[in-house]
Write an enzyme that holds these catalytic residues in place. Sequence first.
Site, PDB file in Angstrom:
ATOM      1  CG  ASP A   1      -2.195   0.851   0.928  1.00  0.00           C
ATOM      2  OD1 ASP A   1      -2.157   1.698   0.019  1.00  0.00           O
ATOM      3  OD2 ASP A   1      -3.205   0.706   1.649  1.00  0.00           O
TER       4      ASP A   1
HETATM    5  C1  BGC Z   1      -5.112   3.130   0.261  1.00  0.00           C
HETATM    6  C2  BGC Z   1      -5.368   2.047  -0.739  1.00  0.00           C
HETATM    7  C3  BGC Z   1      -5.260   2.575  -2.149  1.00  0.00           C
HETATM    8  C4  BGC Z   1      -3.901   3.221  -2.327  1.00  0.00           C
HETATM    9  C5  BGC Z   1      -3.659   3.740  -3.721  1.00  0.00           C
HETATM   10  C6  BGC Z   1      -3.861   3.922  -0.049  1.00  0.00           C
HETATM   11  O1  BGC Z   1      -3.760   5.047   0.734  1.00  0.00           O
HETATM   12  O2  BGC Z   1      -5.006   2.567   1.548  1.00  0.00           O
HETATM   13  O3  BGC Z   1      -6.623   1.474  -0.513  1.00  0.00           O
HETATM   14  O4  BGC Z   1      -5.465   1.560  -3.079  1.00  0.00           O
HETATM   15  O5  BGC Z   1      -3.785   4.288  -1.407  1.00  0.00           O
HETATM   16  O6  BGC Z   1      -4.390   4.872  -3.975  1.00  0.00           O
END
Ligand code: BGC
Length: 771
Positions: free
Chosen positions: A310
Site C-alpha cells: 500500500d
Molecule cells: C489506500 C489504498 C489505495 C492506495 C492507492 C492507499 O492510501 O489505503 O486502498 O489503493 O492508497 O491509492
Amino acid sequence: MKRLFRIAVIGLMVALAGACASKQAVTPAIPQDKDVEAKVEKVLKNMTLKEKAGQLVQLSIVTVEDDTHEALDPAKLDKIIGEYKVGSILNVMHDAAHTREQTAAMIRQIQDKSMELLGIPCIYGLDMIHGASYLIEGSLYPQEINLGATFNREYARMMGEAMAYETRAAQCPWVFSPVMDLGRDPRWPRQWESWGEDPYLQAEMARVETVAIQGDDPNHIGLEKAAVSIKHYMGYGVPLSGKDRTPAYIAENDLREKYFRPFKECFQAGALTAMVNSASINGIPTHANTLLLTGWVKEQLGWDGMLVTDWADIDNLYTRDHVAADKREAVAMGINAGIDMIMDPYDPECVNVIVDLAEKGDIPMSRLDDAVRRVLRLKVRLGLFENPTWEYDYPDFACERFAKESYAAAVESEVLLKNEGVLPLKGTERILVTGPNANSLRALNGGWSYRWQGAADEFVPQYNTILEAVQKRFSRVTYVPGVEYIEIPMAWQYDKATGIAKAAAAARAADVVVCCVGENSYCETPGNMDDLNLSANQKDLVKALAATGKPIILVLNEGRPRIIGDIEPMAKAVVDVMLPSNYGGDALAALLAGDENFSGKLPFTYPKHINSLHTYDYKVSEHREVMAGSYNYDAVMDVQWPFGHGLSYTSFAYSDLNVDRISFKAGDVLKVSVKVTNTGDRAGKEAVLLYSSDLVASLIPDVKRLRGFEKIELQPGESKVVTFELPANELAFVGADGRWRLEKGDFRLAIGGLGVQVNCTETKVWNEPNI
Ligand code: BGC
C-alpha cells in the site's frame, strides 16, 4: 548486530513457512499456462539488474505530471521510464477524476514511452472502488457496504463487470478492488469500503466481484476485463485504537478462520494481485510478515500472483513502525518477506536501493527474480505485451443498463430499520426535508467518488440528491437544512448549526419530516474520529424537530453506524441508506413513496452504546442471554439493531425447515431447506439467511455464524422453498493450534427463527488449504 538479528529472524520465518508448505502437495491457486510462463522467462532472461529493479517499483502519476497537473511532462516521463525503468504508475492527476478520453490519452502516452524505452509495458492502476469511480463519466454503483446489505451476489457481479469494462475503456488494465477487510469495528473509517462484518458474506461477494472483473481465465484477461488487487491483505479493519493504519491484535485462529477466508476464496478464484495491509498484526507490520505473505499465500496456496504494497508502506517500516533503521533495510525486509511491487509514490530512487541490495546480496537474486517474474506474469496475463494499448469498441460505456443496475442496487440496499406506521407516505403530505445530508451528492456517494475524499456534486450535478429526488416524486416539499457541513478541507466531517429553529418552525407547518443526517464523505485517515455518536448539532436538530410533535422519518446517510440511541425513539421511521451513490436519492424517494419495497438487511451490527461495539458472532460466554454462569454477569447484548435486521412493507412467514440428514460426518453435504411465504399484500424481496451454532466445542464457540444466503422475490401469497447445500466442513473452526477442526457433537441450524439440531458423528482435523 541488531540488523543481523532482524535478518536472521526473517530467514527463520521464511524457513518455517517453507517447512510448513513442503509437507503438503499444493495445487496452484491459479493454474499455470506454459505459454505465459515461456513468455515471462524470455523477457526475464534479457533484463539488466536495473530493469528488474524498475519492474518492482510503482510511482504516483504526480512524478510525471507537468505544472498544470493536467498533462504529462515528457522530460519527467523520459527520466522515470528511461533512467529509472519504473514498471508501474498509479493514481489520478490533481487528485481528481478525469474523463475517459483524458485518462486513455495519458496512459497511451506512458505505454508508448515504456515500449519505446524498455520494450516492456507499464502497468497502470486505479482505485476503482464502486464502479469506475475515478472516471467522470463512469458508472458508479452503491459502495460495497450497500451491496453487502442487498445480500444479493448479482450486484457484486454487475458492479464488477461494469467496473472492468469501463476501466478498460479508459486504457487502464488494473483496479485496486475489491476491498475485503472485514468491517468489524465501526470506529474504523473504512468500514463502508467492505461488505460488512461477516467473513462468509464478505468472501462470497468479493469472490463474485473478482471473477466479474477478471473473467474466468486468469491467464488470459480479455479486453473487457481487468486485473484485481484484492485488499488489504489482511486484518486491516480491526485496529485496537479504531484509528486507520494503527496496530491490530488478532488471535491466530481468528486470523485464519475469519480474516483469511475472503482472501483465500479470491486467491483461489484467480485474483492476480493483492495489496497488503498498511498496518500491523500482533506487533508485526504486515509488509514485513513473511509468514502471512510468503507462507500462507504463496506457499500454502501455491499462488503465483503479485503482492503490491500500500501507499509508501515500505517507508513506514522505518519512519513509523521502527522495525527497520532506514530505507535500505526496509526495502530488503519487505521484498524478502514477499513483497513483489513497492508502491513508493514519490521516490524513484527506490529502484537504485533495490539494485544496491541485490548487488550486495541483501536481497537474494532468486527472490528478486521471483518478484520480477510475478510482475511480468501479470503483464503477460493481461496481454499487455501484445496490446500495451488497444483499439476496441466499448459501446456499453456509461450505458443505460449500468445506470439501471445502480438504481436497483440502491433500492435493494437501503435498509428500513424501523417503521411505526408512517411509511409508505401517501403522497399528499406536506413534507419538510431537512438535515446536512439532504442536499449532498457527495454524502450519498462517500469517498473514492471522483476524488479520493469524495466530491460528486462538483463533477456530476445531473444526479439527484435526496432533496431533489423527493421534490421530483412529491408535490408539497419544503427544505431547510438546519445543520450543514463545513467546507474546510480535511475538516468536512464537522458541521455547524445554520438554522435549527428555522427547521423546527418549518416542521410545524409540515405533516411529516424527512430528516437526513449522518456523515459527510471521507476516506482513510481523514475519517478518523474520537466519538462514534452522531454529531451534537445533528442530534439537536432531531430533538428540536421532535419537540414539534411531527412524525420524523430519520434517514441515515453514513459510512459507519453513528450512535443514535438517544434520538432513535424520537423517530417514527428510520432508514439507513448508507452510501447508495448517484441513484441513492431516487431510490429513497421511490421507497418512501412505496413505489419500491425495502429488502436491504444490515451487513453489520448497529451499536447503541459507545462501550458496546459488537459483532453478531460474539462468543457464547459474552452475553447473559446465552450463558448461564456462576456469576451475575451484567453483559447484555444491547444493540440498536442486529446484523441481518431490515424491514419490508410486506411480511414473510418461514415454515417447514428441513435438513436431509440429522447426523453427518466430515465431507458430507447437508441439504437444508425452508419454505418462505409472502403473507402481506405487496410483492417483496427477502434475503433468506442460514446460520449455524456449534453447541459444544473445544474452543468457546461463536453464538452463531452465517453459512448461506439467498435473495428471493415473492408476490403476495406466493411461497418458495429455498434450499442450501451446506458442506459439513463449513461447520469447522480453527483450533488453538491453527488447524481446522470439525468436532463430534451437536450443531443447531437456523433460518428465519426456526431451528433444527444436527449431530456430527466424528472429529476431523486438517491443515489449510483444507481437505
Ligand atoms: C489506500 C489504498 C489505495 C492506495 C492507492 C492507499 O492510501 O489505503 O486502498 O489503493 O492508497 O491509492
